[in-house]
Design an enzyme around this catalytic site. Sequence first.
Site, PDB file in Angstrom:
ATOM      1  N   GLU A   8       0.897  -1.101  -0.009  1.00 32.90           N
ATOM      2  CA  GLU A   8      -0.005  -0.068   0.037  1.00 32.90           C
ATOM      3  C   GLU A   8       0.676   1.186   0.071  1.00 32.90           C
ATOM      4  O   GLU A   8       0.573   2.278  -0.752  1.00 32.90           O
ATOM      5  CB  GLU A   8      -0.954   0.155   1.175  1.00 32.90           C
ATOM      6  CG  GLU A   8      -1.855  -1.158   1.098  1.00 32.90           C
ATOM      7  CD  GLU A   8      -3.010  -1.110  -0.106  1.00 32.90           C
ATOM      8  OE1 GLU A   8      -3.022  -0.062  -0.601  1.00 32.90           O
ATOM      9  OE2 GLU A   8      -3.314  -1.945  -0.533  1.00 32.90           O
ATOM     10  N   HIS A  23      -5.951  -5.406 -10.703  1.00 37.19           N
ATOM     11  CA  HIS A  23      -5.379  -6.326  -9.724  1.00 37.19           C
ATOM     12  C   HIS A  23      -5.062  -7.630 -10.633  1.00 37.19           C
ATOM     13  O   HIS A  23      -4.191  -8.537 -10.007  1.00 37.19           O
ATOM     14  CB  HIS A  23      -6.531  -6.439  -8.634  1.00 37.19           C
ATOM     15  CG  HIS A  23      -6.410  -5.457  -7.704  1.00 37.19           C
ATOM     16  ND1 HIS A  23      -7.570  -4.767  -7.890  1.00 37.19           N
ATOM     17  CD2 HIS A  23      -5.941  -4.959  -6.615  1.00 37.19           C
ATOM     18  CE1 HIS A  23      -7.278  -3.529  -7.112  1.00 37.19           C
ATOM     19  NE2 HIS A  23      -6.439  -3.622  -6.188  1.00 37.19           N
TER      20      HIS A  23
END
Length: 523
Positions: free
Chosen positions: A338, A425
């Site tokens: 992240e 993703h």
Amino acid sequence: MSATAQAGPVPAPQAQAAQQRATLIALANGQSVQLAKALTLGGQEQLVAKDAVVDADGARHLRYERTLGGLPVLGGDLIVHQRADGSVTSVDKAVEGQLSLPSLTPALSADKATAQAAGAVAATVGVAADKDEQPLKEVGRAGSAKLVVWAASGSPRLAYQTVVEGLRADGTPSRQTLVTDAASGEVLATHEDIQTASGTGKGVFVGSVPLTTTLSGSTYQLKDATRGGQYTTDLKHKTSGTGTLYTDADNAWGDGTVSNGQSAAVDAQYGVAATWDYYKNTFGRNGIKNNGVGAYSRVHYGNNYVNAFWDDSCFCMTYGDGASNTHPLTALDVAGHEMSHGVTAATAGLNYSGESGGLNEATSDIFGTMVEWYANLPSDVPDYLIGEKININGNGTPLRYMDKPSKDGGSADYWSSTVGNKDVHYSSGVANHFFYLLSEGSGAKTINGVSYNSPTSNGSTLTGIGRTKAAAIWYRALTVYMTSTTNYKAARTATLKAATDLYGASSTEYNAVAAAWSGVNVS
């Protein structure tokens, strides 16, 4: 679990690093007018320095944003590469040619554009773009529309950029940036600024680790002055605010159990520190934005919140406690992944859609994995699996696999003309597979007790150059050559340039990069 105050690795003085960066940015801005003329940009175009990298031999890589008539150009970024004497060797542009528009006066007012953007987001309430995305639950505040020039799709168009806030069904905040045509209101692009990694975890992940803390009076704070002042707070199950800074009387934090709220805070604080140290000690990067400022972490977000996310606007990481508030999502590769979104935002700014979006996600997977290898914790043995500790599938399988991405049921092993249509993703699988092949090569092998078997699209047998060199090539490509619109073909070119810079044009490493891209059908 206990942690003691330790000095840890001593970074370069922050003030000195900040001054050096400011000097480089000033140097780049000082050349902007001259470079704009040399690049034969249009009469209304100007360059504004965003970042600068200087190599050991003095070679410079100056990253600029473009403006047109004073308006920011989205997708107009470029990188000027210079020798030490200032002579230009090459230029990488997100869009070629001069930029011009017949008029910079919008047909729609800013208020109308704001309302239309909010309406476009409201129309998506209850609809999930893919099976991994939580649908939007409600729409909140819409910021005032900002006039820009949209060039990421090719021909420039006068447009508005609007940020619309909201909330997703699982409690994740939403902050969508929309670009809309200034004449028709047509949505040209939309991007979710809150980057998430969904999953469920089981307890504390990092085990017993040292922490650098701050003594204030007779109380210790979970705040690290040696790493940009980064700190961790307790949201106490709220979904807004900065939270309450963790403090402790004896500087021994948590006990490794979920019932002790400090245990998740230890995971979070260590994750930020490990990410800082990886980038600092590997690449000399002084924090996520390379400005010496540390990110902060918020734990215990919401109730039963099965997610974690990075938010560039608050420069912070946020972790939920998972199902029944008993499974905090504070795994190390989640933190590294992240926060690497922040590094990408501060450098190439890869658009979060299409092939560039897949490269954005893969960059976070690559460096989240490298943070895990860097930390080398006995409680979280390094591997090429993504999210293996959070058990998102409920059966012990990881979120993603780098050796053969399709094992997750949705990711692409190889490039095809339609890969950019996948969720980012899943389109990231091509770059993740490339990185594994470049690091470890093809075929079956066992590493740290994990079995891998990586195929190639062309049936070739590849030998890896090691993850350290592979990561160095990717980092240089990201920070020196990639732009907001880089696709897989351009990523191949960028990494080959990076390999040439680091190891030479006829090196084993250069040839391995070319072969690994061919192995995932990017040629």
